[in-house]
Design a protein around this motif. Sequence first.
Motif, PDB file in Angstrom:
ATOM      1  N   ARG A  40      -5.845  -6.549  10.606  1.00 20.99           N
ATOM      2  CA  ARG A  40      -6.458  -6.930   9.328  1.00 20.99           C
ATOM      3  C   ARG A  40      -7.713  -6.121   9.032  1.00 20.99           C
ATOM      4  O   ARG A  40      -7.971  -5.763   7.886  1.00 20.99           O
ATOM      5  N   PHE A  41      -8.491  -5.825  10.067  1.00 17.65           N
ATOM      6  CA  PHE A  41      -9.715  -5.054   9.860  1.00 17.65           C
ATOM      7  C   PHE A  41      -9.434  -3.594   9.531  1.00 17.65           C
ATOM      8  O   PHE A  41     -10.225  -2.942   8.852  1.00 17.65           O
ATOM      9  N   THR A  42      -8.333  -3.052  10.045  1.00 19.56           N
ATOM     10  CA  THR A  42      -8.021  -1.648   9.820  1.00 19.56           C
ATOM     11  C   THR A  42      -7.000  -1.427   8.705  1.00 19.56           C
ATOM     12  O   THR A  42      -6.685  -0.285   8.377  1.00 19.56           O
ATOM     13  N   GLY A  43      -6.484  -2.495   8.128  1.00 17.78           N
ATOM     14  CA  GLY A  43      -5.429  -2.378   7.118  1.00 17.78           C
ATOM     15  C   GLY A  43      -5.808  -1.542   5.913  1.00 17.78           C
ATOM     16  O   GLY A  43      -5.022  -0.703   5.456  1.00 17.78           O
ATOM     17  N   ASP A  44      -7.004  -1.731   5.386  1.00 18.00           N
ATOM     18  CA  ASP A  44      -7.432  -0.950   4.221  1.00 18.00           C
ATOM     19  C   ASP A  44      -7.549   0.532   4.560  1.00 18.00           C
ATOM     20  O   ASP A  44      -7.139   1.390   3.781  1.00 18.00           O
ATOM     21  N   TRP A  45      -8.097   0.831   5.732  1.00 19.85           N
ATOM     22  CA  TRP A  45      -8.225   2.230   6.150  1.00 19.85           C
ATOM     23  C   TRP A  45      -6.844   2.874   6.304  1.00 19.85           C
ATOM     24  O   TRP A  45      -6.632   4.008   5.868  1.00 19.85           O
ATOM     25  N   ILE A  46      -5.913   2.155   6.931  1.00 20.62           N
ATOM     26  CA  ILE A  46      -4.556   2.693   7.100  1.00 20.62           C
ATOM     27  C   ILE A  46      -3.898   2.913   5.740  1.00 20.62           C
ATOM     28  O   ILE A  46      -3.258   3.942   5.508  1.00 20.62           O
ATOM     29  N   ARG A  47      -4.068   1.974   4.832  1.00 26.30           N
ATOM     30  CA  ARG A  47      -3.477   2.110   3.496  1.00 26.30           C
ATOM     31  C   ARG A  47      -4.056   3.312   2.759  1.00 26.30           C
ATOM     32  O   ARG A  47      -3.325   4.074   2.118  1.00 26.30           O
ATOM     33  N   SER A  52       0.303   3.234   0.574  1.00 27.89           N
ATOM     34  CA  SER A  52       0.817   1.868   0.573  1.00 27.89           C
ATOM     35  C   SER A  52       2.270   1.778   1.022  1.00 27.89           C
ATOM     36  O   SER A  52       2.630   0.923   1.834  1.00 27.89           O
ATOM     37  N   VAL A  53       3.114   2.644   0.484  1.00 24.33           N
ATOM     38  CA  VAL A  53       4.544   2.559   0.787  1.00 24.33           C
ATOM     39  C   VAL A  53       4.819   2.815   2.272  1.00 24.33           C
ATOM     40  O   VAL A  53       5.516   2.020   2.913  1.00 24.33           O
ATOM     41  N   PRO A  54       4.287   3.881   2.866  1.00 23.54           N
ATOM     42  CA  PRO A  54       4.526   4.072   4.302  1.00 23.54           C
ATOM     43  C   PRO A  54       3.966   2.934   5.165  1.00 23.54           C
ATOM     44  O   PRO A  54       4.559   2.551   6.168  1.00 23.54           O
ATOM     45  N   MET A  55       2.825   2.382   4.760  1.00 22.92           N
ATOM     46  CA  MET A  55       2.242   1.291   5.527  1.00 22.92           C
ATOM     47  C   MET A  55       3.121   0.051   5.472  1.00 22.92           C
ATOM     48  O   MET A  55       3.376  -0.588   6.505  1.00 22.92           O
ATOM     49  N   VAL A  56       3.613  -0.291   4.299  1.00 24.33           N
ATOM     50  CA  VAL A  56       4.485  -1.455   4.178  1.00 24.33           C
ATOM     51  C   VAL A  56       5.784  -1.225   4.938  1.00 24.33           C
ATOM     52  O   VAL A  56       6.297  -2.118   5.620  1.00 24.33           O
ATOM     53  N   PHE A  57       6.336  -0.016   4.846  1.00 24.42           N
ATOM     54  CA  PHE A  57       7.566   0.299   5.572  1.00 24.42           C
ATOM     55  C   PHE A  57       7.361   0.157   7.079  1.00 24.42           C
ATOM     56  O   PHE A  57       8.166  -0.469   7.774  1.00 24.42           O
ATOM     57  N   ALA A  58       6.279   0.726   7.600  1.00 19.41           N
ATOM     58  CA  ALA A  58       5.997   0.639   9.032  1.00 19.41           C
ATOM     59  C   ALA A  58       5.747  -0.813   9.449  1.00 19.41           C
ATOM     60  O   ALA A  58       6.215  -1.249  10.515  1.00 19.41           O
TER      61      ALA A  58
END
Length: 75
Positions: A40-47, A52-58
């Motif tokens: 949750r803390f790193t989610g924005d950085w990863i996005r 967004s699409v690769p993050m949701v897919f992964a």
Amino acid sequence: MIEGSVIDWAAILIREKFMVDAGTAAMCFATYQGGMALARFTGDWIRQTAGSVPMVFASALLTALGTALALMAPS
């Protein structure tokens, strides 16, 4: 749904299924919670980095894999 079941039953299941003491069961649950907090803390950085699409897919792939492994585990 999966997160709620882990919160409600993880420590009890680990303690009864694997015959460990309460402290070990609590540590397993704390490790799960720590991983969830890290995500949750790193989610924005990863996005922002991956998109967004690769993050949701992964995320969906990892969730499906983890659920499949949990369902295939011997009871």
